[in-house]
Design an enzyme around this catalytic site. Structure first.
Site, PDB file in Angstrom:
ATOM      1  N   GLU A   1       0.950  -1.203   0.158  1.00 36.38           N
ATOM      2  CA  GLU A   1      -0.037  -0.073  -0.035  1.00 36.38           C
ATOM      3  C   GLU A   1       0.899   1.271  -0.208  1.00 36.38           C
ATOM      4  O   GLU A   1       1.725   1.346   0.713  1.00 36.38           O
ATOM      5  CB  GLU A   1      -0.712  -0.136   1.081  1.00 36.38           C
ATOM      6  CG  GLU A   1      -1.776   0.869   1.371  1.00 36.38           C
ATOM      7  CD  GLU A   1      -2.816   0.627   2.666  1.00 36.38           C
ATOM      8  OE1 GLU A   1      -3.478  -0.472   2.593  1.00 36.38           O
ATOM      9  OE2 GLU A   1      -2.824   1.421   3.627  1.00 36.38           O
TER      10      GLU A   1
ATOM     11  N   HIS B   1      -8.579   3.686  -2.523  1.00 32.02           N
ATOM     12  CA  HIS B   1      -9.063   3.557  -1.275  1.00 32.02           C
ATOM     13  C   HIS B   1     -10.081   4.959  -1.380  1.00 32.02           C
ATOM     14  O   HIS B   1      -9.915   6.001  -1.394  1.00 32.02           O
ATOM     15  CB  HIS B   1      -8.265   4.029  -0.045  1.00 32.02           C
ATOM     16  CG  HIS B   1      -7.497   2.674   0.325  1.00 32.02           C
ATOM     17  ND1 HIS B   1      -6.721   2.429   1.425  1.00 32.02           N
ATOM     18  CD2 HIS B   1      -6.950   1.484  -0.474  1.00 32.02           C
ATOM     19  CE1 HIS B   1      -6.100   1.449   1.425  1.00 32.02           C
ATOM     20  NE2 HIS B   1      -6.275   0.644   0.363  1.00 32.02           N
TER      21      HIS B   1
ATOM     22  N   ARG C   1     -14.570   3.940   5.822  1.00 35.27           N
ATOM     23  CA  ARG C   1     -15.509   5.079   6.375  1.00 35.27           C
ATOM     24  C   ARG C   1     -14.336   6.177   6.498  1.00 35.27           C
ATOM     25  O   ARG C   1     -14.604   7.368   6.188  1.00 35.27           O
ATOM     26  CB  ARG C   1     -15.747   4.799   7.919  1.00 35.27           C
ATOM     27  CG  ARG C   1     -16.758   5.878   8.388  1.00 35.27           C
ATOM     28  CD  ARG C   1     -16.657   5.757   9.645  1.00 35.27           C
ATOM     29  NE  ARG C   1     -15.724   5.936  10.473  1.00 35.27           N
ATOM     30  CZ  ARG C   1     -15.301   5.987  11.844  1.00 35.27           C
ATOM     31  NH1 ARG C   1     -16.413   5.653  12.630  1.00 35.27           N
ATOM     32  NH2 ARG C   1     -14.402   6.135  12.441  1.00 35.27           N
TER      33      ARG C   1
ATOM     34  N   ASP D   1     -11.071   7.895   9.006  1.00 36.00           N
ATOM     35  CA  ASP D   1     -10.775   8.288  10.499  1.00 36.00           C
ATOM     36  C   ASP D   1     -11.577   9.595  10.566  1.00 36.00           C
ATOM     37  O   ASP D   1     -11.769  10.379   9.705  1.00 36.00           O
ATOM     38  CB  ASP D   1      -9.419   8.255  10.815  1.00 36.00           C
ATOM     39  CG  ASP D   1      -8.829   6.867  11.072  1.00 36.00           C
ATOM     40  OD1 ASP D   1      -9.572   6.118  11.746  1.00 36.00           O
ATOM     41  OD2 ASP D   1      -7.702   6.730  10.504  1.00 36.00           O
TER      42      ASP D   1
HETATM   43  P1  FAD Z   1     -16.752   0.953   9.657  1.00 41.19           P
HETATM   44  O1  FAD Z   1     -16.832  -0.394   8.882  1.00 41.19           O
HETATM   45  O2  FAD Z   1     -17.844   2.037   8.882  1.00 41.19           O
HETATM   46  O3  FAD Z   1     -16.655   0.901  10.892  1.00 41.19           O
HETATM   47  C1  FAD Z   1     -16.488   2.047  11.881  1.00 41.19           C
HETATM   48  C2  FAD Z   1     -16.795   1.738  13.130  1.00 41.19           C
HETATM   49  O4  FAD Z   1     -18.405   2.014  13.105  1.00 41.19           O
HETATM   50  C3  FAD Z   1     -16.616   0.402  13.793  1.00 41.19           C
HETATM   51  O5  FAD Z   1     -16.353   0.646  15.132  1.00 41.19           O
HETATM   52  C4  FAD Z   1     -17.888  -0.614  13.335  1.00 41.19           C
HETATM   53  O6  FAD Z   1     -17.852  -1.412  14.202  1.00 41.19           O
HETATM   54  C5  FAD Z   1     -18.742   0.665  13.758  1.00 41.19           C
HETATM   55  N1  FAD Z   1     -19.884   0.466  12.714  1.00 41.19           N
HETATM   56  C6  FAD Z   1     -19.997  -0.146  11.402  1.00 41.19           C
HETATM   57  N2  FAD Z   1     -21.305   0.077  10.929  1.00 41.19           N
HETATM   58  C7  FAD Z   1     -22.144   0.221  11.857  1.00 41.19           C
HETATM   59  C8  FAD Z   1     -23.473   0.708  12.119  1.00 41.19           C
HETATM   60  N3  FAD Z   1     -24.618   0.632  11.122  1.00 41.19           N
HETATM   61  N4  FAD Z   1     -23.996   1.210  13.331  1.00 41.19           N
HETATM   62  C9  FAD Z   1     -23.127   1.405  14.321  1.00 41.19           C
HETATM   63  N5  FAD Z   1     -21.685   1.051  14.257  1.00 41.19           N
HETATM   64  C10 FAD Z   1     -21.211   0.824  13.238  1.00 41.19           C
HETATM   65  N6  FAD Z   1      -8.363   5.374   6.625  1.00 41.19           N
HETATM   66  C11 FAD Z   1      -8.180   6.523   5.617  1.00 41.19           C
HETATM   67  O7  FAD Z   1      -8.472   7.760   6.079  1.00 41.19           O
HETATM   68  N7  FAD Z   1      -7.504   6.368   4.302  1.00 41.19           N
HETATM   69  C12 FAD Z   1      -7.300   5.055   3.946  1.00 41.19           C
HETATM   70  O8  FAD Z   1      -6.652   5.005   2.850  1.00 41.19           O
HETATM   71  C13 FAD Z   1      -7.345   4.133   4.840  1.00 41.19           C
HETATM   72  N8  FAD Z   1      -7.151   2.905   4.478  1.00 41.19           N
HETATM   73  C14 FAD Z   1      -7.256   1.914   5.291  1.00 41.19           C
HETATM   74  C15 FAD Z   1      -6.879   0.565   4.991  1.00 41.19           C
HETATM   75  C16 FAD Z   1      -6.921  -0.749   5.652  1.00 41.19           C
HETATM   76  C17 FAD Z   1      -6.770  -1.982   5.363  1.00 41.19           C
HETATM   77  C18 FAD Z   1      -7.596  -0.411   6.972  1.00 41.19           C
HETATM   78  C19 FAD Z   1      -7.669  -1.491   7.979  1.00 41.19           C
HETATM   79  C20 FAD Z   1      -7.919   0.867   7.645  1.00 41.19           C
HETATM   80  C21 FAD Z   1      -7.728   2.161   6.675  1.00 41.19           C
HETATM   81  N9  FAD Z   1      -8.245   2.937   7.006  1.00 41.19           N
HETATM   82  C22 FAD Z   1      -7.805   4.279   6.042  1.00 41.19           C
HETATM   83  C23 FAD Z   1      -8.558   3.562   8.511  1.00 41.19           C
HETATM   84  C24 FAD Z   1     -10.203   3.495   8.407  1.00 41.19           C
HETATM   85  O9  FAD Z   1     -10.639   4.417   7.584  1.00 41.19           O
HETATM   86  C25 FAD Z   1     -10.492   3.535   9.855  1.00 41.19           C
HETATM   87  O10 FAD Z   1      -9.974   2.671  10.806  1.00 41.19           O
HETATM   88  C26 FAD Z   1     -11.785   4.084  10.232  1.00 41.19           C
HETATM   89  O11 FAD Z   1     -12.002   4.409  11.380  1.00 41.19           O
HETATM   90  C27 FAD Z   1     -12.889   2.920  10.115  1.00 41.19           C
HETATM   91  O12 FAD Z   1     -13.022   2.634   8.685  1.00 41.19           O
HETATM   92  P2  FAD Z   1     -13.877   1.234   8.470  1.00 41.19           P
HETATM   93  O13 FAD Z   1     -14.145   1.246   6.861  1.00 41.19           O
HETATM   94  O14 FAD Z   1     -13.595   0.291   9.264  1.00 41.19           O
HETATM   95  O15 FAD Z   1     -15.326   1.723   9.093  1.00 41.19           O
END
Ligand code: FAD
Length: 317
Positions: A19, A94, A124, A126
């Site tokens: 990445e 992403h 989502r 951060d």
């Molecule tokens: P989600 O799947 O939406 O989950 C976020 C939180 O909400 C979790 O605690 C989940 O349990 C909870 N949740 C989910 N759905 C619901 C619902 N319907 N109701 C209530 N709670 C819910 N960040 C960046 O800014 N840029 C990047 O390029 C980037 N790349 C990444 C690549 C990888 C492989 C990983 C693991 C993370 C990356 N991140 C990146 C970080 C990521 O954006 C953060 O960890 C963010 O806080 C959560 O993203 P998510 O897609 O897991 O969110």
């Protein structure tokens, strides 16, 4: 080609991927190429390109600070296109909820479709640096599952507001994030896994994990995910420790634990060169064990400089 097709083609052997982060705007893309070049000998089938959240910058105007919102590392889709073209490799942008309206996401996905990008990672994002919690963007998605649904709708030919009838559907393979030590906001790992299952049920084709330093955490996570009915590939994300500050930073930012042996090894180092070597050695051990367990891909967080990833790849692949 889709990630899932690459995995099928590999017939069980472990692939290498990594990445990269777009350069700060104003810097040359050549810096990226210089760090990608040494890794191409390990034949990555795909390379991920991250997207950064927008942030506030303060401009001094005669003693008064003007607050402006900007994205310091733009260009994710353009970089994907340039790398795909230059190296003939699949690239995965992403795509974030944070900072994008659903309309803007649609335009971005249309660009990806025209560029022949077959995979997208739906995240989502951060919280912005100045926010304590993630604040959904007005007109955007609250959670990654909303993005997955939007991408899946495009795959079915349904654009926003259902204004278009199409016979030229996108066919994106969708990746989502998973957290072996649970997402920092999730009340429990089980709840977080339920959310992951919802993303997969909505159309996600594979999962890439947050970094972890103890393989047992990954193996337990996969086991629990399987018990919950998540059957898609779960790709482990590996990050080599590179500087002393990581000992505080990584647990604080990602709420992950570092094994005591790793902490002890870093603490005995006299400088960052030695720490970088400890990080390489640890990542090699992790990678060899994961590879022996038959993981589909070893996905490395390169964070710019690739010398350490090259040293790891040379020992593992
Ligand atoms: P989600 O799947 O939406 O989950 C976020 C939180 O909400 C979790 O605690 C989940 O349990 C909870 N949740 C989910 N759905 C619901 C619902 N319907 N109701 C209530 N709670 C819910 N960040 C960046 O800014 N840029 C990047 O390029 C980037 N790349 C990444 C690549 C990888 C492989 C990983 C693991 C993370 C990356 N991140 C990146 C970080 C990521 O954006 C953060 O960890 C963010 O806080 C959560 O993203 P998510 O897609 O897991 O969110």
């Amino acid at each position: 080609m889709k990630v899932t097709d690459h995995l099928e083609k590999a017939q069980g052997s472990t692939l290498f991927s990594f990445e990269i982060i777009p350069p700060v705007k104003g810097r040359s893309i050549q810096e990226l190429y210089d760090n990608i070049d040494p890794l191409m000998e390990f034949n990555p089938p795909f390379i991920d390109v991250t997207t950064s959240r927008e942030e506030y910058v303060y401009i001094d105007r005669d003693g008064l600070l003007d607050k402006k919102l900007t994205r310091m590392r733009p260009g994710t889709v353009g970089i994907c296109a340039s790398i795909k073209h230059k190296y003939n490799v699949d690239t995965i942008p992403h795509v974030l909820c944070g900072g994008f309206t659903k309309e803007e996401t649609e335009y971005l996905l249309v660009d990806c479709h025209y560029l022949g990008i077959d995979n997208v990672m739906a995240l989502r994002g951060d919280a912005m640096r100045e926010e304590q919690y993630f604040e959904p963007t007005k007109g955007g998605h609250d959670y990654a599952i909303g993005l997955v649904e939007q991408i899946q709708n495009l795959n079915n030919g349904t654009y926003l507001h259902e204004v278009i009838e199409t016979d030229n559907c996108a066919d994106f393979c969708i990746g989502v994030a998973g957290y072996p030590e649970k997402h920092l906001e999730a009340p429990s790992l089980k709840t977080d896994l339920k959310r992951l299952k919802e993303k997969v049920d909505a159309g996600a084709d594979y999962v890439v994990t947050q970094m972890f330093f103890d393989n047992a955490k990954y193996f337990q996570f996969v086991e629990q995910a399987r018990e919950m009915g998540i059957t898609v590939p779960i790709i482990p994300g590996i990050k080599p420790i590179a500087v002393r500050r990581h000992l505080q930073l990584l647990p604080q930012v990602f709420r992950i634990d570092l094994p005591q042996d790793l902490i002890d090894a870093v603490e005995t180092c006299k400088n960052n060169k030695e720490i970088r070597q400890v990080g390489i050695d640890w990542a090699i051990e992790q990678s060899l064990e994961l590879k022996a367990a038959g993981v589909p891909v070893l996905h490395y967080y390169s964070m710019g400089k690739s010398d350490n990833i090259k040293a790891i790849a040379r020992a593992v692949f």
